[in-house]
Write an enzyme that holds these catalytic residues in place. Structure first.
Site, PDB file in Angstrom:
ATOM      1  N   SER A 254       0.821  -1.138  -0.083  1.00  0.00           N
ATOM      2  CA  SER A 254      -0.017   0.139   0.098  1.00  0.00           C
ATOM      3  C   SER A 254       0.742   1.229  -0.002  1.00  0.00           C
ATOM      4  O   SER A 254       2.080   1.124   0.528  1.00  0.00           O
ATOM      5  CB  SER A 254      -0.862  -0.013   1.281  1.00  0.00           C
ATOM      6  OG  SER A 254       0.010   0.215   2.280  1.00  0.00           O
ATOM      7  N   LYS A 255       0.222   2.237  -0.329  1.00  0.00           N
ATOM      8  CA  LYS A 255       0.997   3.630  -0.492  1.00  0.00           C
ATOM      9  C   LYS A 255       1.559   4.054   0.961  1.00  0.00           C
ATOM     10  O   LYS A 255       2.372   4.661   0.909  1.00  0.00           O
ATOM     11  CB  LYS A 255      -0.135   4.540  -0.921  1.00  0.00           C
ATOM     12  CG  LYS A 255       0.326   5.332  -2.198  1.00  0.00           C
ATOM     13  CD  LYS A 255      -0.792   6.462  -2.598  1.00  0.00           C
ATOM     14  CE  LYS A 255      -0.299   7.143  -3.990  1.00  0.00           C
ATOM     15  NZ  LYS A 255      -1.406   7.647  -4.571  1.00  0.00           N
TER      16      LYS A 255
END
Ligand code: GLU
Length: 483
Positions: A254-255
């Site tokens: 994930s970011k």
């Protein structure tokens, strides 16, 4: 009729940036096509009007080009007679949904969004999966036809009850799904646009895709796709679902835990060869411990049989290390050119090509990413020295002062410093003081850079020039002598 040609596709929905997971999907498709003398097709899945992002396709094409993944059919290819943008293929989906409506395997649904919403929240409250309850299935065909002309509606697929669908996946083996848990998937939305599922299956068939290679997140959709193939009575492609990409803590990539966009890595000075090599190993290995692969080697070795099931951890340290390998592997000319661009970008251009070259070559062995130049090259541009503790220790030694003072007086003999005369100067200092090795070089490094490690000293001296060397020496000797 099954054609034996290998045809695979990368089918992104352009969202503005390219996720590293998408790059991996594109890469594996590309490698599989090249390994098997097949065709690699790029199809733009842009039927979701709400997600339209200006410039997203151009960006995607640029990223593929940067990574060196050339496709055989797709946008901007001379030989493409048909459109590879789904938004330009709407009549095809209309034609095909009609086939299913006629067969009775698709039906119109007139339920209002309020009704669907209420149904969903009730199901969730009961702890059930949200699913359409099938109310509009019961509408008699004639009535449905009439209402379709007058009322807004979507078209859904009629999932058969009580069946088992088996996805025979190259990576995951046989995975079975019960149709009773599948939703009557919307195939055509009320705006007339197809959903991902419908357009994807119709196009995979029309484009004669032999292998569908995509991320694991699409596995739960695959039984619906298989049912669609059956409804049309079409041959099925072979499926291969690629393992999830994970953060170091094994959560889904994930970011929040780092960059996920290819563009971010490109903008941080990761070379395309390094990113491609790194991404290739996220779920595939050759079966031995080889880790550095050129793109053509990957084409030679890649097979789907060697794709792993387990999630692949995105290890940033490894990417940086690998990029360092490529920084040292590319030709000197290429390195100087790329590095020169980065010096300009980072406002570190000395204004002199030879000096830039010296700077770049002197730190090449320590550099893993080009954005590290800010730190690595800063030593060449300092007007003020900040001494580290270790450096201070060195310059306070009596022996060191001796070296520095000799250097100070020898320096007067030169108008300018070059790699050669600096060597000569140091030789003289060594002869006069009888000090050599570490005891000779460390004080000089500490005096000129304020640090005890860093780029090659002759390069530093040559680039910063005689005047600054002199000024730093004078300053350091003063500091060294204050007890
Ligand atoms: N458009 C889908 C995506 O954005 C394609 C998935 C597939 O390959 O079927 O990933």
């Amino acid at each position: 009729m099954k054609s034996s040609e290998i045809r695979v596709r990368f089918a992104p929905s352009p969202t503005g940036f390219v996720h590293v997971g998408s790059l991996r999907t594109a890469l594996y498709n590309y490698l599989f096509a090249r390994h098997n003398n097949g065709k690699f097709i790029l199809r733009i899945e842009d039927t979701d009007q709400d997600r339209f992002v200006e410039g997203a396709v151009d960006n995607l094409l640029n990223v593929l080009k940067w990574a060196g993944l050339d496709y055989d059919e797709g946008p901007q290819k001379e030989n493409s007679s048909e459109s590879y943008y789904q938004s330009e293929r709407l009549p095809l989906y209309q034609k095909h949904i009609q086939i299913l409506l006629d067969k009775g395997t698709a039906y119109p649904c007139f339920c209002s969004s309020e009704r669907l919403e209420e149904m969903r929240s009730n199901q969730m409250a009961r702890g059930e999966d949200a699913r359409y309850d099938g109310r509009c299935r019961a509408i008699p065909a004639e009535e449905a036809k009439k209402r379709m002309k007058a009322e807004p509606h979507v078209l859904r697929m009629k999932i058969p009850a009580g069946e088992t669908v088996i996805v025979d996946d190259i990576v995951r083996g046989k995975v079975s799904f019960q149709t009773d848990v599948l939703d009557d998937q919307v195939l055509i939305k009320s705006d007339g646009f197809p959903t991902y599922h419908f357009a994807n299956v119709v196009d995979d068939h029309l484009m004669r895709i032999s292998h569908v290679i995509r991320g694991e997140e699409w596995l739960p959709s695959t039984p619906k796709h298989i049912l669609l193939y059956k409804m049309f009575d079409w041959d099925m492609p072979v499926f291969a679902h690629l393992p999830l990409l994970l953060n170091a803590d094994r959560s889904k990539l994930s970011k929040r835990q780092g960059d996920v966009a290819v563009e971010d890595y490109r903008d941080k000075g990761i070379l395309p060869q390094a990113l491609v090599n790194f991404v290739a190993l996220l779920g595939w290995n050759k079966g031995d411990d080889q880790e550095i692969f050129s793109l053509s080697e990957l084409c030679e070795y890649f097979t789907l049989e060697r794709v792993t099931k387990a999630g692949a951890v995105f290890d940033l340290d490894k990417l940086n290390w690998m990029n360092g390998q490529y920084i040292r592997q590319i030709s000197e000319d290429e390195y100087i050119e790329l590095g020169g661009n980065w010096l300009t970008k980072l406002d570190l251009d000395s204004g002199d090509y030879q000096k830039n070259k010296l700077i770049l070559l002197s730190i090449r062995n320590h550099l893993n990413r080009f954005d590290e130049l800010t730190e690595a090259a800063s030593i060449f541009f300092k007007d003020q020295l900040n001494y580290s503790e270790d450096a201070l220790e060195w310059i306070k030694k009596e022996e060191s002062i001796l070296v520095l003072e000799k250097m100070q007086s020898r320096l007067k003999e030169y108008k300018e410093l070059s790699l050669d005369n600096f060597k000569e100067l140091m030789k003289n200092v060594q002869n006069e003081t009888g000090i050599k090795g570490k005891d000779l070089w460390m004080p000089v490094r500490a005096a000129i850079t304020g640090q005890i490690s860093g780029p090659e000293l002759p390069a530093v001296i040559t680039v910063i020039g005689k005047d600054r060397v002199e000024a730093f020496l004078n300053q350091t000797i003063k500091i060294g002598k204050t007890k």
